[in-house]
Enzyme design. Structure first.
Site, PDB file in Angstrom:
ATOM      1  N   SER A  64      18.816  38.830 -19.994  1.00  0.00           N
ATOM      2  CA  SER A  64      17.574  38.736 -19.212  1.00  0.00           C
ATOM      3  C   SER A  64      17.865  38.022 -17.894  1.00  0.00           C
ATOM      4  O   SER A  64      17.392  38.444 -16.828  1.00  0.00           O
ATOM      5  CB  SER A  64      16.512  37.941 -19.984  1.00  0.00           C
ATOM      6  OG  SER A  64      16.151  38.597 -21.165  1.00  0.00           O
ATOM      7  N   ALA A 152      13.874  43.142 -20.608  1.00  0.00           N
ATOM      8  CA  ALA A 152      14.280  41.739 -20.533  1.00  0.00           C
ATOM      9  C   ALA A 152      13.071  40.862 -20.853  1.00  0.00           C
ATOM     10  O   ALA A 152      11.933  41.275 -20.643  1.00  0.00           O
ATOM     11  CB  ALA A 152      14.797  41.426 -19.137  1.00  0.00           C
ATOM     12  N   LYS A 153      13.343  39.674 -21.356  1.00  0.00           N
ATOM     13  CA  LYS A 153      12.255  38.761 -21.719  1.00  0.00           C
ATOM     14  C   LYS A 153      12.025  37.826 -20.531  1.00  0.00           C
ATOM     15  O   LYS A 153      12.582  36.733 -20.460  1.00  0.00           O
ATOM     16  CB  LYS A 153      12.649  38.008 -22.991  1.00  0.00           C
ATOM     17  CG  LYS A 153      11.468  37.564 -23.823  1.00  0.00           C
ATOM     18  CD  LYS A 153      11.893  37.151 -25.203  1.00  0.00           C
ATOM     19  CE  LYS A 153      10.893  36.232 -25.856  1.00  0.00           C
ATOM     20  NZ  LYS A 153       9.546  36.751 -26.021  1.00  0.00           N
ATOM     21  N   LEU A 154      11.229  38.305 -19.601  1.00  0.00           N
ATOM     22  CA  LEU A 154      11.009  37.601 -18.336  1.00  0.00           C
ATOM     23  C   LEU A 154       9.638  36.936 -18.328  1.00  0.00           C
ATOM     24  O   LEU A 154       8.645  37.540 -18.776  1.00  0.00           O
ATOM     25  CB  LEU A 154      11.106  38.580 -17.161  1.00  0.00           C
ATOM     26  CG  LEU A 154      12.404  39.387 -17.083  1.00  0.00           C
ATOM     27  CD1 LEU A 154      12.369  40.330 -15.886  1.00  0.00           C
ATOM     28  CD2 LEU A 154      13.615  38.460 -16.999  1.00  0.00           C
ATOM     29  N   TYR A 158       4.728  38.332 -18.897  1.00  0.00           N
ATOM     30  CA  TYR A 158       3.762  37.927 -19.927  1.00  0.00           C
ATOM     31  C   TYR A 158       2.328  37.811 -19.427  1.00  0.00           C
ATOM     32  O   TYR A 158       1.406  37.674 -20.236  1.00  0.00           O
ATOM     33  CB  TYR A 158       4.262  36.672 -20.665  1.00  0.00           C
ATOM     34  CG  TYR A 158       5.350  37.118 -21.617  1.00  0.00           C
ATOM     35  CD1 TYR A 158       5.066  37.388 -22.939  1.00  0.00           C
ATOM     36  CD2 TYR A 158       6.631  37.399 -21.145  1.00  0.00           C
ATOM     37  CE1 TYR A 158       6.034  37.894 -23.793  1.00  0.00           C
ATOM     38  CE2 TYR A 158       7.613  37.909 -21.988  1.00  0.00           C
ATOM     39  CZ  TYR A 158       7.310  38.149 -23.310  1.00  0.00           C
ATOM     40  OH  TYR A 158       8.266  38.673 -24.145  1.00  0.00           O
TER      41      TYR A 158
END
Ligand code: PMP
Length: 296
Positions: A64, A152-154, A158
């Site tokens: 990420s 990706a965990k950005l 969120y």
């Protein structure tokens, strides 16, 4: 709630009390949402504390960070070791671990400077509870990969998840189901989606989803159990004759779905393929697939 005066964080290579943590209000992550994070669970087992799939989570974090054209000076193995120490220092048994890569002060829309790394942990129950959920379809769709690197965990991604949950909860649902740009089912705001129909499990293919580590774990368990999982586009019409459905995620674990937009799943959760997988998951998170740390 997430920390107290005794909590210790790992920040920028040091151990520091939560109250001594210095975060600049002009940090770019705060203003523009550029950052990356992970969520990892630690479980207390008969033989000590164990971190479930920690290496996979840290590899995803490093990836990420790479999508942001940034780099941190740790390997996944080093981050796992630091996390073991963090849990020990905080005397935590069942915990949720939150590594966050964030930026220093920068009010420009540029990528520069060295990112910072925070790792914190706290005790946290199942994110969506243990009961079966009533889902509703959100009008917010998952961002197209041409708009944001959605695998990706950005941090910034969120806002989309929070708006989707907020919208459907206002309508009385427990959680949202989000569609992709083609109108097919993508996932929940913080969990992946599976549907059971005629003895086969279906889950959306990669492209518009965050490929979850729990989702991957389902593939492995399904193989062992002889369950077939098909990765394919799931049109909304498929919900009408679904036998069952469930969500998967580290914080959520595996939670059954009771209804979607008022369509009640045909099978009782207890009789579903998802319940079998959930049973295996509950067993394994405390067993051999965890990376063990024994606390004396
Ligand atoms: N999708 C999103 C957007 C998430 O935030 C999460 C939680 N990390 C998941 C899916 C599930 O991923 P995992 O199983 O790796 O926790």
């Amino acid at each position: 709630m997430y920390y107290n005066q005794d909590s210790i964080f790992f920040i920028d290579g040091n151990w520091a009390k939560a109250s001594e943590t210095n975060i600049d209000v002009f940090n770019q992550t705060f203003h523009y949402g550029i950052g990356a994070f992970e969520g990892i669970r630690a479980y207390h087992t008969a033989t000590g504390m164990s971190l479930f799939k920690a290496t996979e989570h840290y590899k995803r974090l490093l990836n990420s960070v790479k999508t942001l054209h940034l780099k941190i000076d740790y390997t996944a193995a080093e981050l796992v070791e630091i996390t073991h120490q963090l849990l020990k220092k905080n005397n935590l048994r069942n915990a949720y671990v939150r590594p966050l890569v964030f930026m220093g002060p920068n009010m420009e829309l540029t990528i520069k400077g060295k990112p910072r790394l925070l790792i914190a942990a706290w005790e946290w129950g199942a994110l969506l509870g243990k009961g079966q959920l009533n889902l509703a379809i959100s009008s917010y769709q998952r961002p197209d990969r041409k708009s944001l690197p959605n695998t990706a965990k950005l941090t910034g991604n969120y806002t989309n998840s929070i708006l989707a949950s907020y919208e459907v909860r206002k309508r009385g649902a427990d959680e949202a189901l989000m569609l992709d740009v083609d109108g097919n089912i993508a996932q929940a705001p913080g969990a992946n989606f599976f549907l059971e129909k005629d003895g086969v499990l279906y889950t959306p293919e990669e492209g518009h989803i965050l490929p979850g580590i729990t989702r991957n774990t389902m593939f492995a368990y399904a193989k062992e159990l002889g369950f077939e999982i098909r990765e394919q586009a799931i049109p909304v019409t498929m919900l009408h004759d679904a036998d069952s459905a469930f969500l998967t995620g580290t914080a959520t674990e595996i939670v059954g779905v009771k209804s979607i937009e008022g369509i009640v799943m045909k099978k009782d959760w207890a009789d579903s393929m998802g319940a079998v997988l959930a049973g295996v998951y509950q067993h394994r998170i405390k067993r051999e697939e965890s990376q063990g740390l024994t606390i004396v």
